[in-house]
Design a protein around this motif. Sequence first.
Motif, PDB file in Angstrom:
ATOM      1  N   SER A 202      44.259  33.266  36.552  1.00  0.00           N
ATOM      2  CA  SER A 202      43.532  33.747  37.727  1.00  0.00           C
ATOM      3  C   SER A 202      42.811  32.591  38.424  1.00  0.00           C
ATOM      4  O   SER A 202      42.701  31.488  37.882  1.00  0.00           O
ATOM      5  CB  SER A 202      42.506  34.808  37.318  1.00  0.00           C
ATOM      6  OG  SER A 202      41.472  34.212  36.539  1.00  0.00           O
ATOM      7  N   LYS A 203      42.290  32.868  39.613  1.00  0.00           N
ATOM      8  CA  LYS A 203      41.506  31.856  40.320  1.00  0.00           C
ATOM      9  C   LYS A 203      40.268  31.478  39.516  1.00  0.00           C
ATOM     10  O   LYS A 203      39.861  30.321  39.481  1.00  0.00           O
ATOM     11  CB  LYS A 203      41.107  32.379  41.701  1.00  0.00           C
ATOM     12  CG  LYS A 203      42.281  32.473  42.662  1.00  0.00           C
ATOM     13  CD  LYS A 203      41.844  32.954  44.036  1.00  0.00           C
ATOM     14  CE  LYS A 203      43.058  33.025  44.975  1.00  0.00           C
ATOM     15  NZ  LYS A 203      42.699  33.527  46.320  1.00  0.00           N
ATOM     16  N   GLU A 204      39.680  32.491  38.837  1.00  0.00           N
ATOM     17  CA  GLU A 204      38.495  32.238  38.027  1.00  0.00           C
ATOM     18  C   GLU A 204      38.805  31.338  36.836  1.00  0.00           C
ATOM     19  O   GLU A 204      37.943  30.595  36.349  1.00  0.00           O
ATOM     20  CB  GLU A 204      37.900  33.562  37.545  1.00  0.00           C
ATOM     21  CG  GLU A 204      37.296  34.445  38.621  1.00  0.00           C
ATOM     22  CD  GLU A 204      38.354  35.104  39.512  1.00  0.00           C
ATOM     23  OE1 GLU A 204      38.023  35.442  40.668  1.00  0.00           O
ATOM     24  OE2 GLU A 204      39.508  35.266  39.054  1.00  0.00           O
ATOM     25  N   GLN A 205      40.046  31.389  36.368  1.00  0.00           N
ATOM     26  CA  GLN A 205      40.477  30.543  35.246  1.00  0.00           C
ATOM     27  C   GLN A 205      40.964  29.172  35.693  1.00  0.00           C
ATOM     28  O   GLN A 205      41.357  28.362  34.862  1.00  0.00           O
ATOM     29  CB  GLN A 205      41.587  31.251  34.455  1.00  0.00           C
ATOM     30  CG  GLN A 205      41.127  32.506  33.734  1.00  0.00           C
ATOM     31  CD  GLN A 205      42.292  33.280  33.155  1.00  0.00           C
ATOM     32  OE1 GLN A 205      43.269  33.589  33.841  1.00  0.00           O
ATOM     33  NE2 GLN A 205      42.201  33.588  31.868  1.00  0.00           N
ATOM     34  N   GLY A 206      40.955  28.949  37.000  1.00  0.00           N
ATOM     35  CA  GLY A 206      41.304  27.619  37.486  1.00  0.00           C
ATOM     36  C   GLY A 206      42.525  27.529  38.365  1.00  0.00           C
ATOM     37  O   GLY A 206      42.846  26.452  38.868  1.00  0.00           O
TER      38      GLY A 206
END
Length: 353
Positions: free
Chosen positions: A130-134
Amino acid sequence: MNAMVETKTDEKLQSKFRNLWNLVGNTPMVEIFYTYEGKQGSVFAKCEHYNLTGSIKDRMALHILQKAYTSALIKPNDIIVEATSGNTGISFSALGKALGHRVRIIMPDWLSKERTDIIRSLGADIITISKEQGGFRGSIQLSEDMAFSEPNIFLPRQFANGSNVDAHVFSTGREIWAQLEQEQRIPDAFVAGVGTGGTVMGVGRFLKSRNPQIRIHPLEPAESPTLTTGHKVGSHRIQGISDEFIPSIVKLDELDEVIQANDGDAILISQKLAMELGLGVGISSGANIIGAIKLQQMLGAGSVVVTVLSDSNKKYLSTDLIRKEPLRQEYISSSIEFTGYRSLARMSGNTCL
């Protein structure tokens, strides 16, 4: 293993690569005719959806694997692990399986469903980030962590691997020059969207080796001008280019100025290519055609401008490509009408064999 067995093994492997190169590269080229604001023009494009898995990434993936085997960087029991925005993952999945490897693909979770479905259908494992994971950077970092902690991992490292560039020196660029030479034409400029940058760098180096005056232009989404700003900014819908950072294999000082295309304009042009000419291509292909037409307007009527149709529309059937796209004032698509195309002869043999 004695010398005779080693020789037979090498011959078997070389035969596999010869067979695969018969399915990769040596793609058709088309001259696409158009009118723009009432003026006639034409641009040339390599039809890369004719490659094995339907995209230009097959060239890079196959060349990287062949080079890795030649250099003993990969072993038959290694797992191929790659971070990708989709097409590269599909290429490594198909080619890796053809060579007998397990394949593990790491990719952002916002890419089209078709991409993940195709990769899974080829028997590869997928890890989504995800975007939150990079996002893309997180995908690359996870692949590096796996190679550090697990045995028998081979990382193609498409964003940093010089063989990515070499693939397009040895094949794409050489084919473009040869196909136009058969027409007694010399390219004035080449333009292509930058994902890894392998295409624009490799094609550029080959064409400039033949004529240093040829212009080589990278293309980026206007909504996310990473090449222009040097860092991730904004968001866009042209999957496969502008992946949040400038890859290390991209040398902007070797290239001419950056060309921009709006993502909605690219969608509209891709739709026009399909509906007016029957050329079913992806969104990045529409962006490339916009770049080519913009360049021809800059260079003048009669200039020979070349680009690539990177992949087909089949990987975008769940995206905005099949939806009604609103026109905006800054788009050029409303002023463009495609009037036809003609195909150029392919080469008599594959340039990579």
